[in-house]
Design a protein around this motif. Structure first.
Motif, PDB file in Angstrom:
ATOM      1  N   LEU A 133      -2.734  35.838 -16.406  1.00 16.68           N
ATOM      2  CA  LEU A 133      -3.255  35.002 -15.314  1.00 16.68           C
ATOM      3  C   LEU A 133      -4.779  35.015 -15.304  1.00 16.68           C
ATOM      4  O   LEU A 133      -5.397  36.079 -15.202  1.00 16.68           O
ATOM      5  CB  LEU A 133      -2.713  35.503 -13.972  1.00 16.68           C
ATOM      6  N   ASP A 134      -5.371  33.848 -15.350  1.00 18.84           N
ATOM      7  CA  ASP A 134      -6.830  33.743 -15.368  1.00 18.84           C
ATOM      8  C   ASP A 134      -7.480  34.252 -14.083  1.00 18.84           C
ATOM      9  O   ASP A 134      -8.600  34.755 -14.119  1.00 18.84           O
ATOM     10  CB  ASP A 134      -7.256  32.292 -15.602  1.00 18.84           C
ATOM     11  N   GLY A 176      -5.016  30.738  -5.780  1.00 19.31           N
ATOM     12  CA  GLY A 176      -4.269  30.418  -4.578  1.00 19.31           C
ATOM     13  C   GLY A 176      -2.853  30.965  -4.623  1.00 19.31           C
ATOM     14  O   GLY A 176      -2.558  31.938  -5.320  1.00 19.31           O
ATOM     15  N   ALA A 177      -1.978  30.296  -3.911  1.00 16.98           N
ATOM     16  CA  ALA A 177      -0.596  30.745  -3.777  1.00 16.98           C
ATOM     17  C   ALA A 177       0.121  30.814  -5.123  1.00 16.98           C
ATOM     18  O   ALA A 177       0.901  31.739  -5.365  1.00 16.98           O
ATOM     19  CB  ALA A 177       0.162  29.820  -2.829  1.00 16.98           C
ATOM     20  N   TRP A 217      -0.793  34.046  -6.828  1.00 22.95           N
ATOM     21  CA  TRP A 217      -0.154  35.179  -6.152  1.00 22.95           C
ATOM     22  C   TRP A 217       1.333  35.251  -6.486  1.00 22.95           C
ATOM     23  O   TRP A 217       1.861  36.330  -6.764  1.00 22.95           O
ATOM     24  CB  TRP A 217      -0.361  35.087  -4.642  1.00 22.95           C
ATOM     25  N   ILE A 218       1.998  34.118  -6.459  1.00 25.49           N
ATOM     26  CA  ILE A 218       3.435  34.102  -6.773  1.00 25.49           C
ATOM     27  C   ILE A 218       3.660  34.536  -8.216  1.00 25.49           C
ATOM     28  O   ILE A 218       4.530  35.372  -8.501  1.00 25.49           O
ATOM     29  CB  ILE A 218       4.040  32.707  -6.493  1.00 25.49           C
ATOM     30  N   ALA A 219       2.877  33.985  -9.140  1.00 28.30           N
ATOM     31  CA  ALA A 219       3.016  34.362 -10.551  1.00 28.30           C
ATOM     32  C   ALA A 219       2.717  35.842 -10.750  1.00 28.30           C
ATOM     33  O   ALA A 219       3.425  36.536 -11.491  1.00 28.30           O
ATOM     34  CB  ALA A 219       2.089  33.504 -11.411  1.00 28.30           C
ATOM     35  N   ALA A 220       1.682  36.345 -10.074  1.00 28.66           N
ATOM     36  CA  ALA A 220       1.328  37.760 -10.192  1.00 28.66           C
ATOM     37  C   ALA A 220       2.464  38.647  -9.698  1.00 28.66           C
ATOM     38  O   ALA A 220       2.819  39.642 -10.337  1.00 28.66           O
ATOM     39  CB  ALA A 220       0.048  38.053  -9.409  1.00 28.66           C
ATOM     40  N   VAL A 221       3.038  38.298  -8.565  1.00 30.68           N
ATOM     41  CA  VAL A 221       4.142  39.088  -8.012  1.00 30.68           C
ATOM     42  C   VAL A 221       5.314  39.113  -8.982  1.00 30.68           C
ATOM     43  O   VAL A 221       5.873  40.174  -9.275  1.00 30.68           O
ATOM     44  CB  VAL A 221       4.579  38.535  -6.630  1.00 30.68           C
TER      45      VAL A 221
END
Length: 135
Positions: free
Chosen positions: A26-27, A93-94, A97-101
């Motif tokens: 993730l960038d 943004g969201a 965050w969703i991808a990170a989670v």
């Protein structure tokens, strides 16, 4: 006591792996070299404390959410680790965050399952053979 330390190392290792993989994919997910260890420790402690608490709350008030406990506790642990340490920042943004989670949850889940197999394989082989094997 030894088993506790092994589990602790596995949890720390899986958290480190999860955060590192997310930073590669993730960038807008950044880990600093100097703050990496602090972010891993804070994330691991938050995850260990939050998972049972969130599971208990979900079981009591929202049974349908029990399957998502790992994702929820990962989100909250990432939130805490990014707020408490300077070693982890999530700028996006969201979607980020969703991808990170999802990435951190998936990698830590797999690592928590696979790391004991890798590190304890020799010990299991020794037990099956009836004693320590020569080096």
């Amino acid at each position: 006591m030894v088993i506790f330390l092994i589990r602790l190392l596995i949890f720390l290792g899986s958290a480190a792996l999860g955060l590192w993989v997310a930073s590669l994919l993730l960038d807008d997910f950044h880990l600093t070299t100097s703050g990496f260890l602090a972010a891993v420790v804070v994330f691991t402690v938050a995850q260990a404390v939050l998972s049972p608490f969130i599971a208990k709350m979900a079981a009591r008030y929202a049974g349908a959410f029990l399957g998502g406990i790992g994702l929820v506790s990962t989100f909250v642990a990432l939130l805490i680790a990014s707020a408490v340490t300077g070693g982890l920042t999530i700028d996006g943004g969201a979607a980020t965050w969703i991808a990170a989670v999802v990435i951190v949850w998936l990698v830590t889940a797999l690592a928590t399952w696979l790391l004991p197999l890798l590190f304890l394989r020799r010990r299991l082989e020794e037990r099956r053979a009836g004693g320590p094997r020569p080096a």
